[in-house]
Every structure is written in structure tokens, then in C-alpha cells.
Design an enzyme around this catalytic site. Structure first.
Site, short mmCIF file in Angstrom:
data_model
loop_
_atom_site.label_atom_id
_atom_site.label_comp_id
_atom_site.label_asym_id
_atom_site.label_seq_id
_atom_site.Cartn_x
_atom_site.Cartn_y
_atom_site.Cartn_z
N HIS A 1 1.03 -1.51 -0.25
CA HIS A 1 0.06 0.08 0.37
C HIS A 1 0.89 1.28 0.19
O HIS A 1 2.05 1.05 1.02
CB HIS A 1 -0.45 -0.24 1.60
CG HIS A 1 -1.72 0.87 1.00
ND1 HIS A 1 -1.97 2.35 1.21
CD2 HIS A 1 -3.12 0.64 0.86
CE1 HIS A 1 -2.98 2.63 0.84
NE2 HIS A 1 -3.71 1.82 0.61
N ASP B 1 -7.86 -5.08 0.03
CA ASP B 1 -8.39 -6.13 -0.93
C ASP B 1 -8.50 -7.59 -0.69
O ASP B 1 -8.58 -8.09 -1.30
CB ASP B 1 -8.04 -5.81 -2.51
CG ASP B 1 -8.19 -4.18 -2.89
OD1 ASP B 1 -7.69 -3.10 -3.21
OD2 ASP B 1 -10.29 -4.15 -2.57
#
Ligand code: SDX
Length: 436
Positions: free
Chosen positions: A309, A369
Site C-alpha cells: 500500500h 483487497d
């Protein structure tokens, strides 16, 4: 808040110098205002991917990537996930405070009032191939919403802005369900406003005329959780796209369509679909090592989907919540049983990756996700609809950020500069003078 703190930037070849003010926020890193840089030094800052650049003031969401903190209007995501509802989070993100009961009742009624879509949109849906990717359809349909609402698209009218927000939040579930039904070749359902927001959506998705409709409260609760967790996330790529589009004065539906198009990318919201494809390709725990080697191989474009991320260099708090929800739910949901093997591979993959030096050195942790696809699959949502679900949840974040931008006195049209590294200035060469 502007402080009397400054940083001094000096060009060590010319000795030219500029004082840049430091501005502090409520939480998080202060920022350096560089407005004076070009006038003083004739230079721009250079930050491809904007990894170190603050693009705006915002009061909506705060993320601390090192501590794995996510706040919506100051409230920790863990508390909202446990105690709130998606519609209440929508109110919070839009208006900044948790609603009093009367306020929430009025807001919910407004959303219900706009849940239907113009019948012409259902005709539009019929123009797509039945195997069209749902995200491609959603981009087109949401962009076309503006063609049905000429009466309320004055972006400088606060009432029109709020009405557009209601319409986006209310119509996304109907459009998502219509896309899903079209894909299945089943008849569309109309919203039933007496149902709650999530129940209404699930009924539009799964009810068929031939059978009475039942949905498990467990499934509704799981989807409510997913919507809350995906509702907003500071200045992520798709939200930044919505703001950039909005800074040109484009109408809110066009801006949201731009956000949907951006979310579709596998590096962003499209990762939830890519994770399931990856877990299915891995198949069993014994194949994990081979995929980790590929993820580390610079010559292989493969990346471990659902990992890493730009901001979280620790656990994504949403991933932690979703992992626990997966654990709690798989046994309870009818379709959950089939997801159990996938969940086991995912957990094994997470454990192995988190103990691998490559991932540890780069602070690559599971993101929102990584596990979300397992819950969505257990909810019988087809994989190609996963990013549509993300878009449905994030639509409130997009429209809240757009509304905030529209009243921000500092905001002007977004227009980054560049470092030009192309050909030096040169004269045109006539064809006859060119050499093959
Ligand atoms: C979302 O921004 C948001 O807030 C987004 C989001 C939201 O709610 O809006 O949180 C939603 O988009 C989550 C992210 C979903 N995407 C994925 O899961 C796709 C896989 N992840 C990667 O593509 C990547 O981690 C990104 C795109 C998420 C972040 O990319 P960065 O910040 O540009 O990181 P990077 O490319 O600079 O990577 C740093 C290093 C590199 O290695 P080195 O060059 O240092 O040797 O880490 C490596 C990368 O190669 N790396 C990975 C990896 N992610 C980064 N290597 C293998 N697998 C990965 N997943």
C-alpha cells in the site's frame, strides 16, 4: 494551521534562497507550502506518483500508515465497523457529524426517494454485450446520469450539490444490481423502499420473480461491514481523480465516473478481483513459494495482489477487520463453505509472505483487497462484480470529497507541471532534406 515554523530552501549554486511556511493539521505530518518556490527559485518540486505531496486540505478521513490508523471524521474505523451502519457513515462523511435520530430519519428518507433510475438507463444497459465487464458498464451508466438531471447540475448551488450526493448514494445500488441482473439474463428488480439500504440492494441483486426472497441477516451484516470499510480513504488515486475532474467544474456524475474508471485498475480497486484470480491460480499452499518467487522477480510483472500500500507501511486496519469477519462468517454463510479452502490458502500466503525478508523489508502487508474477495464470494457476488461493490461503497467518499473541494477557498483548477526531458528546441526539416 499556519505556524511560524518555516523551512529554508537554498540553491547552493546561486545562493538564492526561499522561506517556505510549515502548516500543521489536526493529526499527521505537517506540510510545507511551496507556493513561493517557483517565483523565488524558478523551480518546481518533482514527485512522480505524488508519494510525498499533499494535494489539499481535508477534514474527512485521516490515515496513519505507520500505526495502521483510519478515522472517518475522527471516528476510528474499528468503532464504526462495529457500531454504525453504511447509511449512517454516509451521513457522517457528507456532513461531518453522526446524525441525531431525526436527522438520520430525514436523510434516509431522502436516499430512499432517489433509489429508482430513469427507465431510459435500463434501455441503455440493453445496449451492452451481456458479457461486458460490469465496471465498463458502471463507468458509462454513472457518467450518463448527468444527462437525466439537467435541472439540478448547477455545481455552484449547494442544494444541487447535496441533491447530486443523494442521487449518487441512492442510485449506485440500483445500477449495480441492474448490471448484475443483465449479466445473468434475469429480469431487473425495482427498489423496495420499505427495506433498509443493504437489504434493498441484496433483494435487487438476488430476488427472482419465481421465488419468495429471503436473505440471511448474516449476509446483510457482512455486506454492511464491507461497505463501511470501503467508504472513503483520504486522497487515494480514484478520489484524487474525482477532485481533479471536479476542479475543472465538471458535473459530479462525470467526476464520479472518472473515479470509477480509475478504481478499475488492478493496482487500485481492481485488486479485489485480481486477488481471487491469484488465489485460484495458486490453488494449494504447496504452490505459494513459486508465486512469492515471481512476486520478487523484477523481470516478472507479477505482483502479490492484495499486498502492499502506498500509505500503510503496517497492517491496513480494514484488512484486519475483514480477515476476522471472514473467519466468523465462512461457517455461517451457505456459500461460505466453498470459500474455506481459498481462505486457508490466503491465510497461509499471508503468514509466509509476512515472514519473508523481501516483504518485511518493503513493509508489504495485506491491504483491504486481500480478504475482501473471499467475503464477497461467500455472499454469492460474482468476481467480476467485486470492483463494482468497491465503487458502490466508495461513491459516498468520492462525492463527500467533491463537495468539500467545491467549497474550499484554496482550490483552483488542478494543473501539475513537469520536468521536460524531451528534444531541445529545433527547426522543422523539409521532407526532401530528411535522411532515411
Ligand atoms: C487500494 O491509496 C489507497 O488508499 C488505495 C486503497 C483505497 O482504499 O482507496 O487502499 C485501495 O488500492 C489498495 C491497493 C490494492 N492494490 C494491490 O493490492 C495491488 C498490489 N500492490 C502493489 O501494486 C503496490 O503495493 C501498490 C500499487 C498498492 C502500492 O505501490 P507503491 O506504493 O507505488 O509501491 P512501490 O511500487 O513503490 O513498491 C515498493 C517496492 C517495490 O520494490 P523495489 O522496487 O523497492 O525493489 O515494493 C514492491 C515493489 O516492486 N512491491 C511489491 C508489491 N507491492 C510493492 N512486490 C510484490 N508484490 C506487491 N504487491
Amino acid at each position: 494551521m499556519v505556524t511560524n515554523r518555516t523551512v529554508t530552501i537554498t540553491d547552493n549554486t546561486t545562493g538564492d534562497t526561499v522561506e517556505c511556511p510549515i502548516i500543521e493539521g489536526t493529526h499527521g505530518a505537517p506540510v510545507i507550502s511551496i507556493k513561493g518556490l517557483y517565483p523565488a527559485l524558478g523551480m518546481f518540486t518533482h514527485d512522480p506518483g505524488f508519494g510525498a505531496t499533499s494535494s489539499c486540505n481535508s477534514t474527512i478521513t485521516y490515515i496513519d500508515g505507520d500505526k495502521g490508523i483510519l478515522l472517518y471524521r475522527g471516528y476510528p474505523i474499528e468503532q464504526l465497523a462495529e457500531k454504525s451502519s453504511y447509511l449512517e457513515v454516509c451521513y457522517l462523511l457528507l456532513f461531518g457529524e453522526l446524525p441525531a435520530p431525526e436527522e438520520f430519519a430525514r436523510f434516509s428518507a431522502k436516499i430512499r426517494q432517489h433509489s429508482m433510475v430513469h427507465e431510459g438507463m435500463r434501455t441503455m444497459i440493453g445496449g451492452y454485450r451481456q458479457d461486458a465487464h460490469p465496471m465498463g458498464m458502471l463507468v458509462g451508466l454513472v457518467g450518463s446520469l448527468s444527462t437525466f438531471y439537467h435541472d439540478s447540475l448547477d455545481i455552484n448551488d449547494p442544494e444541487h450539490r447535496v441533491l447530486s450526493a443523494y442521487r449518487v448514494i441512492a442510485k449506485m445500488p440500483t445500477l449495480a444490481a441492474d448490471i448484475y441482473k443483465y449479466h445473468l439474463g434475469q429480469p431487473f428488480n425495482y427498489p423496495v423502499n420499505s427495506l433498509g439500504y443493504v437489504n434493498n440492494f441484496m433483494r435487487m441483486m438476488y430476488a427472482v420473480p419465481a421465488e419468495p426472497f429471503q436473505i440471511s441477516p448474516t449476509a446483510v451484516k457482512a455486506l454492511e461491514l464491507m461497505l463501511i470499510l470501503h467508504a472513503d480513504h483520504e486522497q487515494n488515486t480514484s478520489t484524487s481523480t474525482v477532485r481533479l475532474a471536479g476542479s475543472s467544474g465538471a458535473n459530479p456524475f462525470a467526476c464520479i465516473a472518472a473515479g470509477i474508471a480509475t478504481l478499475w485498475g488492478p493496482a487500485h480497486g481492481g485488486a479485489n478481483e485480481a486477488v481471487i484470480h491469484m488465489l485460484n491460480e495458486i490453488g494449494e499452499a504447496k504452490n505459494i513459494a513459486r508465486f512469492l518467487d515471481r512476486a520478487k522477480d523484477k523481470d516478472d510483472p507479477f505482483r502479490l495482489m492484495g499486498f502492499g500500500h502506498r500509505v500503510y507501511k503496517n497492517f491496513d486496519p480494514r484488512a484486519t477487520i475483514i480477515r476476522q469477519a471472514c473467519h466468523d462468517l465462512l461457517g455461517e454463510l451457505d456459500a461460505g463453505a466453498q470459500q474455506a479452502p481459498l481462505f486457508e490458502v490466503a491465510q497461509e500466503l499471508e503468514q509466509i509472505a509476512l515472514s519473508d525478508d523481501y516483504f518485511k523489508e518493503r513493509n508489504l502487508y495485506p491491504n483491504v483487497d486481500f480478504y475482501s474477495g473471499i467475503i464477497l464470494s461467500a455472499l454469492n457476488i460474482t468476481v467480476n462484480m467485486f470492483t463494482v461493490m468497491f465503487a458502490m461503497a466508495r461513491s459516498v467518499g468520492w462525492i463527500a470529497q467533491w463537495m468539500e473541494m467545491m467549497v474550499d477557498a484554496e482550490q483552483r483548477i488542478g494543473r501539475p507541471r513537469q520536468l521536460y526531458t524531451g528534444a531541445a528546441k529545433r527547426d522543422y526539416v523539409l521532407k526532401r532534406d530528411r535522411e532515411d
